[in-house]
Enzyme design. Structure first.
Site, PDB file in Angstrom:
ATOM      1  N   HIS A  56      -8.671   2.887  -4.111  1.00  0.00           N
ATOM      2  CA  HIS A  56      -7.357   2.953  -4.423  1.00  0.00           C
ATOM      3  C   HIS A  56      -6.930   4.397  -3.607  1.00  0.00           C
ATOM      4  O   HIS A  56      -7.026   5.530  -4.335  1.00  0.00           O
ATOM      5  CB  HIS A  56      -6.987   2.987  -5.826  1.00  0.00           C
ATOM      6  CG  HIS A  56      -5.620   3.118  -6.206  1.00  0.00           C
ATOM      7  ND1 HIS A  56      -4.944   1.949  -6.776  1.00  0.00           N
ATOM      8  CD2 HIS A  56      -4.709   3.969  -5.813  1.00  0.00           C
ATOM      9  CE1 HIS A  56      -3.609   2.289  -7.027  1.00  0.00           C
ATOM     10  NE2 HIS A  56      -3.460   3.586  -6.474  1.00  0.00           N
TER      11      HIS A  56
ATOM     12  N   HIS B 276      -4.417   5.930  -0.887  1.00  0.00           N
ATOM     13  CA  HIS B 276      -2.991   5.832  -0.104  1.00  0.00           C
ATOM     14  C   HIS B 276      -3.180   6.821   1.422  1.00  0.00           C
ATOM     15  O   HIS B 276      -3.304   7.961   1.293  1.00  0.00           O
ATOM     16  CB  HIS B 276      -1.792   6.507  -0.754  1.00  0.00           C
ATOM     17  CG  HIS B 276      -1.405   5.536  -1.942  1.00  0.00           C
ATOM     18  ND1 HIS B 276      -0.398   4.569  -1.960  1.00  0.00           N
ATOM     19  CD2 HIS B 276      -1.953   5.437  -3.203  1.00  0.00           C
ATOM     20  CE1 HIS B 276      -0.361   4.038  -2.954  1.00  0.00           C
ATOM     21  NE2 HIS B 276      -1.293   4.619  -3.996  1.00  0.00           N
TER      22      HIS B 276
ATOM     23  N   GLU C  47       1.178   1.420 -15.417  1.00  0.00           N
ATOM     24  CA  GLU C  47       1.090   3.048 -15.390  1.00  0.00           C
ATOM     25  C   GLU C  47       2.392   3.564 -15.847  1.00  0.00           C
ATOM     26  O   GLU C  47       2.104   4.274 -16.823  1.00  0.00           O
ATOM     27  CB  GLU C  47       0.898   3.055 -13.814  1.00  0.00           C
ATOM     28  CG  GLU C  47       1.152   4.737 -13.485  1.00  0.00           C
ATOM     29  CD  GLU C  47       1.173   4.977 -11.791  1.00  0.00           C
ATOM     30  OE1 GLU C  47       0.661   6.065 -11.550  1.00  0.00           O
ATOM     31  OE2 GLU C  47       1.491   3.968 -11.153  1.00  0.00           O
TER      32      GLU C  47
ATOM     33  N   ASP D 281      -6.619   8.193  -5.045  1.00  0.00           N
ATOM     34  CA  ASP D 281      -5.076   7.766  -5.206  1.00  0.00           C
ATOM     35  C   ASP D 281      -4.699   8.346  -3.719  1.00  0.00           C
ATOM     36  O   ASP D 281      -4.394   7.709  -2.838  1.00  0.00           O
ATOM     37  CB  ASP D 281      -4.303   8.313  -6.269  1.00  0.00           C
ATOM     38  CG  ASP D 281      -3.082   7.454  -6.550  1.00  0.00           C
ATOM     39  OD1 ASP D 281      -2.849   6.576  -5.714  1.00  0.00           O
ATOM     40  OD2 ASP D 281      -2.385   7.888  -7.473  1.00  0.00           O
TER      41      ASP D 281
END
Length: 331
Positions: A12, A14, A200, A278
């Site tokens: 995960h 980005h 989330e 992330d």
């Protein structure tokens, strides 16, 4: 702490949340884009989390600077290349880089399909220079609405042979997953795997929807699952992977402190869960930081950390032969 006999992965992550500070500075000046600081040294606090600053608004503002300098497709290609380099230099054996071409394109009105192609080209160039395995995940950014996601999906599907999965990200409360059921039917028809940011900002129902209607086999963050015993049981039974990002959850105020993070609860319930960065550029971290935090703050033992590493390999959007090859390379 990190077991060198087990592949180290980040699932995960980005791509558009990992733009180097010096790259923001250089691209800003190259394209005449006004930056919030007058030197490279003073730019960092505007684009990276500093200390204990934790607010979703502040986090997103920093993220906006990262895509704000993507003034042309060469800039996109450069950032994609540097993402491969950063993954390799942090010691990763495998990473799945996810990106939203609509978000990356919108500031400077770049062609969405062109952004996808530039990302693919940048990653290919990076793989020639760095020894790391990379796969790409396309993101549909729900915050921009259904029509924008249709444009985004079409741009991504044009290059579907270069993707392993599709993700749904963005404003989970304002744009619930059921608005995108038709989009993800097309994703399934394209034989791509599905992950989704869920549980989330919203509750466990968002996760149920992502799994049962969108077809997600992995969930990003998913912290609110712990309030739904039936969901926790389902996640464990069906090996639905939780892509956990503890530091990011702290930085976005999803959790108030590391002590409040539910990682341990997932592990104790037998849920498949791994560690991820992330937006490593915004959080100013790498995967090693997350393993240190897992040991010192989440109180995981070395044996549990090794299991988390193995979980990541199991959760990866890879074939069995690719998984075996990752392990074989560690011998």
């Amino acid at each position: 702490m990190i077991d060198t006999s087990i592949p180290l992965v980040d699932l995960h992550r980005h791509l558009d949340g990992n733009v180097r500070v010096n790259t923001i500075w250089e691209l800003g000046h190259q394209h005449g884009i006004a930056l919030p600081a007058d030197s490279l040294e003073t730019l960092a606090p505007f684009v990276q989390i500093q200390g204990k600053e934790t607010s979703l608004v502040a986090f997103l503002k920093k993220l906006d600077w990262m895509v704000g300098v993507l003034a042309d497709l060469d800039a996109v290609k450069r950032v994609a290349y540097e993402n491969v380099a950063d993954a390799a230099l942090s010691g990763l054996d495998y990473a799945e880089l996810r990106f939203s071409p609509y978000y990356m394109a919108m500031n400077h009105k770049l062609p969405i399909e062109g952004v996808v192609e530039a990302v693919v080209d940048g990653v290919k160039a990076g793989l020639k220079d760095y020894n790391v395995k990379i796969n790409l995940i396309g993101i549909l950014s729900r915050s921009f609405g259904q029509a924008a996601c249709t444009q985004e999906l079409e741009g991504l599907l044009t290059h579907k042979q270069h993707l392993v999965a599709m993700d749904l990200a963005g404003d989970e409360m304002g744009f619930p997953g059921e608005l995108f059921n038709e989009h993800f039917k097309r994703v399934r028809d394209a034989d791509l795997a599905i992950t989704a940011h869920a549980g989330e900002a919203a509750g466990s129902q968002s996760m149920w929807q992502a799994i049962q209607e969108l077809g997600a086999t992995r969930i990003g963050h998913g912290v609110n699952a712990i309030h739904d015993p039936k969901l926790m049981e389902y996640l464990a039974k069906h090996r639905i992977g939780i892509e956990s990002c503890p530091t990011s959850n702290l930085h976005t105020s999803t959790v108030a402190s590391y002590a409040d993070h539910p990682f341990r609860t997932f592990m104790d319930a037998g849920v498949l869960i791994n560690l991820n960065t992330d937006d490593p550029g915004v959080s100013a971290i790498d995967i090693n930081h997350e393993y240190r935090i897992a040991k010192s703050e989440l109180k995981l033992t070395d044996a549990e950390l090794a299991q988390v590493q193995r979980n990541g390999v199991e959760m990866a959007f890879l074939s069995d032969s690719e998984r075996k090859a990752l392990y074989a390379a560690k011998v």
